[in-house]
Design an enzyme around this catalytic site. Structure first.
Site: not given
Length: 138
Positions: A50-51
Site C-alpha cells: 500500500c502506498a
C-alpha cells in the site's frame, strides 16, 4: 456473495450520481470508522503493498471473521471501512468465496482508483483472505 450490510452500501452507491459523490462518501465512511489503537499498529499488522500506511488486525470470534483497521490516509481508511462492510461477520470458511473485485466493482470504485490505490486495495483483500484461511486451518 455479499453481506446484507454490503448490499445496503451498494444500494447507497447506486444513488450517488458521480465519482466525486462516491469519493466523498468513502471518505465519510473512513471518518466514521473506529480508529485502531496505536499499540496494534505494528509491523505484524501492517499491510505491505500500500502506498499509504495501512494496518489490519483480524479478530475471529465464534468462527466469524472481523477486523480492526486504520490508515494515515482518509480515502484509504474509507476503503478499509468498505472492506469491513464486505467481510465483517462472515464465517471464516466463506471468506475465500467472496469475489471482492466483483463486489467492489458494484460500487464503481475500481474504475476511479489510482493504480497505487488499486494495488493497496488488492493487498488488503489478500491479507484478509490469508488471515481467514490461516484461522480456518487451525
Amino acid at each position: 456473495m455479499a453481506t446484507e450490510a454490503f448490499n445496503d452500501l451498494a444500494e447507497t452507491f447506486e444513488f450517488l450520481d458521480d465519482w466525486e459523490d462516491r469519493y466523498r462518501h468513502v471518505i465519510e465512511l473512513g471518518k466514521a470508522f473506529p480508529p485502531m489503537e496505536d499499540a496494534l499498529k505494528v509491523p505484524a499488522t501492517k499491510v505491505q503493498g500500500c502506498a499509504s500506511q495501512v494496518w489490519i488486525q483480524p479478530m475471529i470470534d465464534g468462527g466469524r471473521y472481523d477486523f480492526q483497521g486504520d490508515s494515515d490516509a482518509m480515502i484509504v481508511k474509507g476503503l478499509i471501512a468498505v472492506l469491513h462492510t464486505l467481510y465483517a461477520g462472515v464465517p471464516v470458511a466463506d471468506i475465500a468465496r467472496i469475489d471482492a473485485p466483483a463486489e467492489l466493482a458494484r460500487l464503481g470504485l475500481t474504475d476511479h482508483l489510482s493504480a497505487q490505490r488499486s494495488n493497496g486495495l488488492r493487498s488488503m483483500v489478500e491479507r484478509i483472505q490469508k488471515t481467514a484461511a490461516e484461522a480456518q486451518a487451525r
